[in-house]
Design an enzyme around this catalytic site. Structure first.
Site, PDB file in Angstrom:
ATOM      1  N   ARG A  56       0.836  -1.195   0.000  1.00 39.09           N
ATOM      2  CA  ARG A  56       0.000   0.000   0.000  1.00 39.09           C
ATOM      3  C   ARG A  56       0.878   1.256   0.000  1.00 39.09           C
ATOM      4  O   ARG A  56       2.042   1.207   0.373  1.00 39.09           O
ATOM      5  CB  ARG A  56      -0.902   0.028   1.239  1.00 39.09           C
ATOM      6  CG  ARG A  56      -1.867  -1.149   1.348  1.00 39.09           C
ATOM      7  CD  ARG A  56      -2.647  -1.067   2.655  1.00 39.09           C
ATOM      8  NE  ARG A  56      -3.646  -2.125   2.772  1.00 39.09           N
ATOM      9  CZ  ARG A  56      -3.419  -3.314   3.332  1.00 39.09           C
ATOM     10  NH1 ARG A  56      -2.221  -3.577   3.830  1.00 39.09           N
ATOM     11  NH2 ARG A  56      -4.379  -4.216   3.402  1.00 39.09           N
ATOM     12  N   LYS A  80      -2.081  -2.447   8.203  1.00 35.96           N
ATOM     13  CA  LYS A  80      -3.220  -1.875   8.913  1.00 35.96           C
ATOM     14  C   LYS A  80      -3.280  -2.462  10.321  1.00 35.96           C
ATOM     15  O   LYS A  80      -2.976  -3.633  10.521  1.00 35.96           O
ATOM     16  CB  LYS A  80      -4.518  -2.189   8.159  1.00 35.96           C
ATOM     17  CG  LYS A  80      -4.693  -1.387   6.872  1.00 35.96           C
ATOM     18  CD  LYS A  80      -6.026  -1.694   6.224  1.00 35.96           C
ATOM     19  CE  LYS A  80      -6.256  -0.832   4.987  1.00 35.96           C
ATOM     20  NZ  LYS A  80      -7.554  -1.126   4.327  1.00 35.96           N
ATOM     21  N   HIS A 155      -3.053   2.249  -5.498  1.00 33.48           N
ATOM     22  CA  HIS A 155      -3.907   1.089  -5.230  1.00 33.48           C
ATOM     23  C   HIS A 155      -4.112   0.257  -6.493  1.00 33.48           C
ATOM     24  O   HIS A 155      -4.199  -0.981  -6.418  1.00 33.48           O
ATOM     25  CB  HIS A 155      -5.263   1.538  -4.680  1.00 33.48           C
ATOM     26  CG  HIS A 155      -6.164   0.392  -4.332  1.00 33.48           C
ATOM     27  ND1 HIS A 155      -5.952  -0.407  -3.222  1.00 33.48           N
ATOM     28  CD2 HIS A 155      -7.254  -0.119  -4.959  1.00 33.48           C
ATOM     29  CE1 HIS A 155      -6.891  -1.344  -3.175  1.00 33.48           C
ATOM     30  NE2 HIS A 155      -7.684  -1.180  -4.210  1.00 33.48           N
ATOM     31  N   ARG A 158      -1.111  -1.829  -6.986  1.00 37.10           N
ATOM     32  CA  ARG A 158      -1.231  -2.950  -6.037  1.00 37.10           C
ATOM     33  C   ARG A 158      -2.166  -4.015  -6.598  1.00 37.10           C
ATOM     34  O   ARG A 158      -1.875  -5.212  -6.543  1.00 37.10           O
ATOM     35  CB  ARG A 158      -1.751  -2.402  -4.707  1.00 37.10           C
ATOM     36  CG  ARG A 158      -2.153  -3.432  -3.649  1.00 37.10           C
ATOM     37  CD  ARG A 158      -2.550  -2.667  -2.385  1.00 37.10           C
ATOM     38  NE  ARG A 158      -3.370  -3.445  -1.465  1.00 37.10           N
ATOM     39  CZ  ARG A 158      -2.882  -4.249  -0.520  1.00 37.10           C
ATOM     40  NH1 ARG A 158      -1.582  -4.411  -0.403  1.00 37.10           N
ATOM     41  NH2 ARG A 158      -3.692  -4.893   0.308  1.00 37.10           N
ATOM     42  N   HIS A 181      -3.542  -9.343   4.178  1.00 38.40           N
ATOM     43  CA  HIS A 181      -4.903  -9.552   4.655  1.00 38.40           C
ATOM     44  C   HIS A 181      -4.951 -10.658   5.697  1.00 38.40           C
ATOM     45  O   HIS A 181      -5.917 -11.389   5.797  1.00 38.40           O
ATOM     46  CB  HIS A 181      -5.836  -9.887   3.486  1.00 38.40           C
ATOM     47  CG  HIS A 181      -6.024  -8.752   2.544  1.00 38.40           C
ATOM     48  ND1 HIS A 181      -6.312  -7.478   2.957  1.00 38.40           N
ATOM     49  CD2 HIS A 181      -5.952  -8.688   1.191  1.00 38.40           C
ATOM     50  CE1 HIS A 181      -6.420  -6.678   1.900  1.00 38.40           C
ATOM     51  NE2 HIS A 181      -6.191  -7.389   0.823  1.00 38.40           N
ATOM     52  N   TYR A 190       8.184 -15.468   9.883  1.00 35.22           N
ATOM     53  CA  TYR A 190       9.512 -16.022   9.612  1.00 35.22           C
ATOM     54  C   TYR A 190       9.485 -17.550   9.627  1.00 35.22           C
ATOM     55  O   TYR A 190      10.328 -18.200   9.014  1.00 35.22           O
ATOM     56  CB  TYR A 190      10.529 -15.508  10.639  1.00 35.22           C
ATOM     57  CG  TYR A 190      11.057 -14.150  10.309  1.00 35.22           C
ATOM     58  CD1 TYR A 190      11.815 -13.944   9.153  1.00 35.22           C
ATOM     59  CD2 TYR A 190      10.801 -13.060  11.120  1.00 35.22           C
ATOM     60  CE1 TYR A 190      12.301 -12.685   8.833  1.00 35.22           C
ATOM     61  CE2 TYR A 190      11.284 -11.797  10.801  1.00 35.22           C
ATOM     62  CZ  TYR A 190      12.034 -11.623   9.663  1.00 35.22           C
ATOM     63  OH  TYR A 190      12.508 -10.375   9.344  1.00 35.22           O
TER      64      TYR A 190
END
Length: 210
Positions: A56, A80, A155, A158, A181, A190
């Site tokens: 983003r 986010k 966007h 993206r 998401h 990791y």
């Protein structure tokens, strides 16, 4: 909505246009050309990073030098909800970022302190971070120059990456992981096999530019 993104190899052609042809459309000696010559490596690496990672705009503007891992071709971002995440990037895009870093200090009077922001401009001879709005404006400018009927936002770049990744891998879980998401933490990532899978996918996608 799908008409507002790059399809097929248009993203690759767009990168080639920006790197090799856009400058020739600007008037000799014009302010536009002078500023583009100063900002070419920076702006190109921004576009390349969007198209090579699917991050983003705020994730890009908040990147600091310590967030770049050139050995693994990964970047650390804040998603986010202030969640840390690790994102695989196409190796070619990381090369573009490195080329920008080679001129960053000299062009923008910046330092190479690890806590400095990656993408900066020069205001009154002082290095300052690029804002989201500035990045959105430059993406719109370059995409409109490439295709006059296709002014795009970060966007949409993206979305372009996501569409290409899904077409290549056909893996919704991988896509969700790449785009952030999920709610997994950096530590979990990791040890997450999805990260290695995404890394392999990013390398494959980068080969389209060769």
């Amino acid at each position: 909505m799908s008409q507002k993104i790059f399809h097929n190899d248009d993203d690759v052609l767009f990168l080639d246009y920006l790197k090799n042809h856009y400058e020739n459309t600007l008037g000799e000696g014009s302010k536009s050309k002078i500023y583009f010559k100063r900002d070419k490596e920076r702006d190109y690496s921004i576009i390349s990073l969007f198209l090579g990672s699917g991050i983003r705009v705020n994730e890009l503007t908040n990147l600091k030098l310590k967030d770049l891992d050139f050995e693994s071709n990964r970047i650390s971002v804040i998603r986010k909800g202030d969640k840390s995440d690790v994102v695989p990037v196409t190796p070619e895009s990381m090369i573009d970022v490195r080329e920008y870093l080679n001129v960053r200090c000299q062009r923008y009077n910046a330092t190479d302190d690890e806590n400095e922001f990656v993408f900066v401009t020069k205001t009154q001879n002082t290095s300052t971070p690029l804002s989201n709005r500035t990045v959105e404006t430059l993406v719109k400018k370059y995409t409109k120059a490439f295709k006059s009927n296709k002014s795009m936002s970060p966007h949409k770049l993206r979305h372009t990456y996501a569409t290409n990744l899904m077409a290549q891998e056909k893996d919704i879980h991988l896509l969700m992981s790449q785009l952030g998401h999920t709610s997994t933490t950096t530590a979990a990532l990791y040890d997450n096999p999805e990260l290695d899978k995404a890394q392999h996918a990013a390398a494959k996608m980068g080969k389209r530019r060769k």
